[in-house]
Motif scaffolding. Structure first.
Motif, PDB file in Angstrom:
ATOM      1  N   MET A   1       0.801  -1.322   0.009  1.00  0.00           N
ATOM      2  CA  MET A   1      -0.137  -0.034  -0.083  1.00  0.00           C
ATOM      3  C   MET A   1       0.749   1.124  -0.228  1.00  0.00           C
ATOM      4  O   MET A   1       1.850   1.415   0.586  1.00  0.00           O
ATOM      5  N   LYS A   2       0.183   2.186  -0.835  1.00  0.00           N
ATOM      6  CA  LYS A   2       1.187   3.379  -0.826  1.00  0.00           C
ATOM      7  C   LYS A   2       1.120   4.311   0.438  1.00  0.00           C
ATOM      8  O   LYS A   2      -0.009   4.068   1.383  1.00  0.00           O
ATOM      9  N   ASN A   3       2.071   4.893   1.108  1.00  0.00           N
ATOM     10  CA  ASN A   3       2.452   5.507   2.181  1.00  0.00           C
ATOM     11  C   ASN A   3       1.453   7.036   2.006  1.00  0.00           C
ATOM     12  O   ASN A   3       1.756   7.884   1.033  1.00  0.00           O
ATOM     13  N   ILE A   4       0.445   7.037   2.864  1.00  0.00           N
ATOM     14  CA  ILE A   4      -0.518   8.024   2.880  1.00  0.00           C
ATOM     15  C   ILE A   4      -0.186   9.067   3.846  1.00  0.00           C
ATOM     16  O   ILE A   4       0.031   8.819   5.069  1.00  0.00           O
ATOM     17  N   LYS A   5      -0.070  10.394   3.135  1.00  0.00           N
ATOM     18  CA  LYS A   5       0.591  11.362   4.154  1.00  0.00           C
ATOM     19  C   LYS A   5      -0.516  11.968   5.410  1.00  0.00           C
ATOM     20  O   LYS A   5      -1.882  11.582   4.893  1.00  0.00           O
ATOM     21  N   TRP A   6      -0.190  12.109   6.463  1.00  0.00           N
ATOM     22  CA  TRP A   6      -1.091  12.747   7.461  1.00  0.00           C
ATOM     23  C   TRP A   6      -1.901  13.876   7.243  1.00  0.00           C
ATOM     24  O   TRP A   6      -1.107  14.794   6.211  1.00  0.00           O
ATOM     25  N   ASN A   7      -2.872  14.014   7.417  1.00  0.00           N
ATOM     26  CA  ASN A   7      -3.457  15.250   7.209  1.00  0.00           C
ATOM     27  C   ASN A   7      -3.488  16.255   8.467  1.00  0.00           C
ATOM     28  O   ASN A   7      -3.187  15.625   9.438  1.00  0.00           O
ATOM     29  N   LYS A   8      -4.107  17.651   8.293  1.00  0.00           N
ATOM     30  CA  LYS A   8      -4.124  18.318   9.430  1.00  0.00           C
ATOM     31  C   LYS A   8      -4.824  17.954  10.457  1.00  0.00           C
ATOM     32  O   LYS A   8      -4.806  18.038  11.679  1.00  0.00           O
ATOM     33  N   TYR A   9      -5.903  17.202  10.408  1.00  0.00           N
ATOM     34  CA  TYR A   9      -7.041  16.796  11.299  1.00  0.00           C
ATOM     35  C   TYR A   9      -6.181  15.770  12.124  1.00  0.00           C
ATOM     36  O   TYR A   9      -6.310  15.777  13.400  1.00  0.00           O
ATOM     37  N   GLU A  10      -5.606  14.774  11.474  1.00  0.00           N
ATOM     38  CA  GLU A  10      -4.827  13.560  12.159  1.00  0.00           C
ATOM     39  C   GLU A  10      -3.762  14.315  13.019  1.00  0.00           C
ATOM     40  O   GLU A  10      -3.611  13.716  14.255  1.00  0.00           O
ATOM     41  N   ALA A  11      -3.094  15.292  12.562  1.00  0.00           N
ATOM     42  CA  ALA A  11      -2.026  15.617  13.187  1.00  0.00           C
ATOM     43  C   ALA A  11      -2.494  16.488  14.585  1.00  0.00           C
ATOM     44  O   ALA A  11      -2.066  16.419  15.765  1.00  0.00           O
ATOM     45  N   ALA A  12      -3.601  17.174  14.344  1.00  0.00           N
ATOM     46  CA  ALA A  12      -4.227  17.848  15.593  1.00  0.00           C
ATOM     47  C   ALA A  12      -4.571  16.611  16.685  1.00  0.00           C
ATOM     48  O   ALA A  12      -4.258  17.084  17.782  1.00  0.00           O
ATOM     49  N   LEU A  13      -5.312  15.850  16.132  1.00  0.00           N
ATOM     50  CA  LEU A  13      -5.594  14.562  17.284  1.00  0.00           C
ATOM     51  C   LEU A  13      -4.218  14.152  17.835  1.00  0.00           C
ATOM     52  O   LEU A  13      -4.211  13.839  18.966  1.00  0.00           O
ATOM     53  N   LEU A  14      -3.105  14.093  17.099  1.00  0.00           N
ATOM     54  CA  LEU A  14      -1.959  13.784  17.683  1.00  0.00           C
ATOM     55  C   LEU A  14      -1.416  14.518  18.625  1.00  0.00           C
ATOM     56  O   LEU A  14      -0.823  14.172  19.697  1.00  0.00           O
ATOM     57  N   VAL A  15      -1.352  15.780  18.311  1.00  0.00           N
ATOM     58  CA  VAL A  15      -0.984  16.749  19.192  1.00  0.00           C
ATOM     59  C   VAL A  15      -1.664  16.747  20.583  1.00  0.00           C
ATOM     60  O   VAL A  15      -1.120  16.759  21.787  1.00  0.00           O
ATOM     61  N   ILE A  34      -5.380   4.124  20.932  1.00  0.00           N
ATOM     62  CA  ILE A  34      -6.452   4.776  20.985  1.00  0.00           C
ATOM     63  C   ILE A  34      -6.744   5.612  19.561  1.00  0.00           C
ATOM     64  O   ILE A  34      -7.656   5.427  18.743  1.00  0.00           O
ATOM     65  N   ILE A  35      -5.606   6.403  19.269  1.00  0.00           N
ATOM     66  CA  ILE A  35      -5.332   7.001  18.169  1.00  0.00           C
ATOM     67  C   ILE A  35      -5.401   6.070  16.712  1.00  0.00           C
ATOM     68  O   ILE A  35      -5.994   6.313  15.839  1.00  0.00           O
ATOM     69  N   SER A  36      -4.748   5.126  17.041  1.00  0.00           N
ATOM     70  CA  SER A  36      -4.823   4.205  15.690  1.00  0.00           C
ATOM     71  C   SER A  36      -6.118   3.634  15.722  1.00  0.00           C
ATOM     72  O   SER A  36      -6.627   3.534  14.393  1.00  0.00           O
ATOM     73  N   GLU A  37      -6.934   3.310  16.663  1.00  0.00           N
ATOM     74  CA  GLU A  37      -8.154   2.825  16.189  1.00  0.00           C
ATOM     75  C   GLU A  37      -9.092   3.895  15.762  1.00  0.00           C
ATOM     76  O   GLU A  37      -9.929   3.574  14.755  1.00  0.00           O
ATOM     77  N   ARG A  38      -8.891   5.050  16.154  1.00  0.00           N
ATOM     78  CA  ARG A  38      -9.668   6.085  15.367  1.00  0.00           C
ATOM     79  C   ARG A  38      -9.474   6.678  14.242  1.00  0.00           C
ATOM     80  O   ARG A  38     -10.285   6.822  13.429  1.00  0.00           O
ATOM     81  N   LEU A  39      -8.270   6.376  13.803  1.00  0.00           N
ATOM     82  CA  LEU A  39      -7.775   6.852  12.414  1.00  0.00           C
ATOM     83  C   LEU A  39      -7.905   5.587  11.628  1.00  0.00           C
ATOM     84  O   LEU A  39      -7.638   5.875  10.085  1.00  0.00           O
ATOM     85  N   ARG A  40      -8.089   4.333  11.972  1.00  0.00           N
ATOM     86  CA  ARG A  40      -8.045   3.293  10.971  1.00  0.00           C
ATOM     87  C   ARG A  40      -9.525   3.020  10.637  1.00  0.00           C
ATOM     88  O   ARG A  40     -10.438   2.482  11.403  1.00  0.00           O
ATOM     89  N   THR A  49      -0.174  -1.772   8.348  1.00  0.00           N
ATOM     90  CA  THR A  49       0.702  -0.539   8.682  1.00  0.00           C
ATOM     91  C   THR A  49      -0.003   0.628   8.639  1.00  0.00           C
ATOM     92  O   THR A  49       0.663   1.659   9.187  1.00  0.00           O
ATOM     93  N   PHE A  50      -1.201   0.863   8.051  1.00  0.00           N
ATOM     94  CA  PHE A  50      -1.891   2.178   8.034  1.00  0.00           C
ATOM     95  C   PHE A  50      -2.198   2.528   9.331  1.00  0.00           C
ATOM     96  O   PHE A  50      -2.884   2.008   9.974  1.00  0.00           O
ATOM     97  N   ARG A  51      -1.446   3.718   9.726  1.00  0.00           N
ATOM     98  CA  ARG A  51      -1.752   4.421  11.138  1.00  0.00           C
ATOM     99  C   ARG A  51      -1.978   3.370  12.250  1.00  0.00           C
ATOM    100  O   ARG A  51      -2.698   3.440  13.171  1.00  0.00           O
ATOM    101  N   ASN A  52      -0.841   2.197  12.239  1.00  0.00           N
ATOM    102  CA  ASN A  52      -1.002   1.187  13.150  1.00  0.00           C
ATOM    103  C   ASN A  52      -0.090   1.854  14.521  1.00  0.00           C
ATOM    104  O   ASN A  52       0.459   2.933  14.453  1.00  0.00           O
ATOM    105  N   VAL A  53      -0.206   0.960  15.563  1.00  0.00           N
ATOM    106  CA  VAL A  53       0.192   1.612  16.729  1.00  0.00           C
ATOM    107  C   VAL A  53       1.703   1.997  16.858  1.00  0.00           C
ATOM    108  O   VAL A  53       2.122   2.931  17.337  1.00  0.00           O
ATOM    109  N   ASN A  54       2.475   1.204  16.151  1.00  0.00           N
ATOM    110  CA  ASN A  54       4.000   1.481  15.981  1.00  0.00           C
ATOM    111  C   ASN A  54       4.052   2.602  15.161  1.00  0.00           C
ATOM    112  O   ASN A  54       4.952   3.612  15.659  1.00  0.00           O
ATOM    113  N   GLY A  55       3.444   2.993  14.104  1.00  0.00           N
ATOM    114  CA  GLY A  55       3.660   4.283  13.561  1.00  0.00           C
ATOM    115  C   GLY A  55       3.054   5.409  14.317  1.00  0.00           C
ATOM    116  O   GLY A  55       3.555   6.634  14.274  1.00  0.00           O
ATOM    117  N   ILE A  56       1.754   5.448  15.028  1.00  0.00           N
ATOM    118  CA  ILE A  56       1.358   6.285  15.798  1.00  0.00           C
ATOM    119  C   ILE A  56       2.647   6.589  16.825  1.00  0.00           C
ATOM    120  O   ILE A  56       2.665   7.806  17.326  1.00  0.00           O
TER     121      ILE A  56
END
Length: 111
Positions: A1-15, A34-40, A49-56
């Motif tokens: 799967m292609k690496n999908i860039k983070w968007n500003k909403y996902e980044a705000a949730l991470l902050v 929690i964040i992985s579950e929300r973004l998947r 690998t998309f927004r998995n716990v290790n990546g988060i």
């Protein structure tokens, strides 16, 4: 799967999640799950690998680097995270608006 860039909403949730960890409200491990579950999103994020716990967890380290002015965390930081954290530090009201929209787009399941 292609690496999908983070968007500003996902980044705000991470902050916001990082701040919860830094304030002792939740553990880093728990917030990463929690964040992985929300973004998947079923059907859109079927890759393991998309927004998995290790990546988060990795991205939380990048946020930590910026939030601590380089004292802790991982120094490899995207421009998007730099922009969102600058917004958080310099225009908290605008950041809050962004976070509210992020919570609408990615419903809060636990925190």
């Amino acid at each position: 799967m292609k690496n999908i860039k983070w968007n500003k909403y996902e980044a705000a949730l991470l902050v916001d999640a990082y701040k919860r960890v830094a304030n002792g409200h939740v553990s880093r491990k728990e917030v990463a799950m929690i964040i992985s579950e929300r973004l998947r999103i079923p059907g859109l994020s079927d890759s393991e690998t998309f927004r998995n716990v290790n990546g988060i967890t990795l991205q939380l380290g990048a946020v930590e680097f910026l939030m601590t002015d380089g004292a802790h965390g991982i120094s490899h930081v995207s421009n998007l995270f730099r922009e969102i954290i600058k917004l958080y530090k310099e225009d908290y009201a605008a950041f809050t608006d962004l976070l509210e929209e992020a919570n609408r787009r990615y419903p809060n399941k636990i925190i």
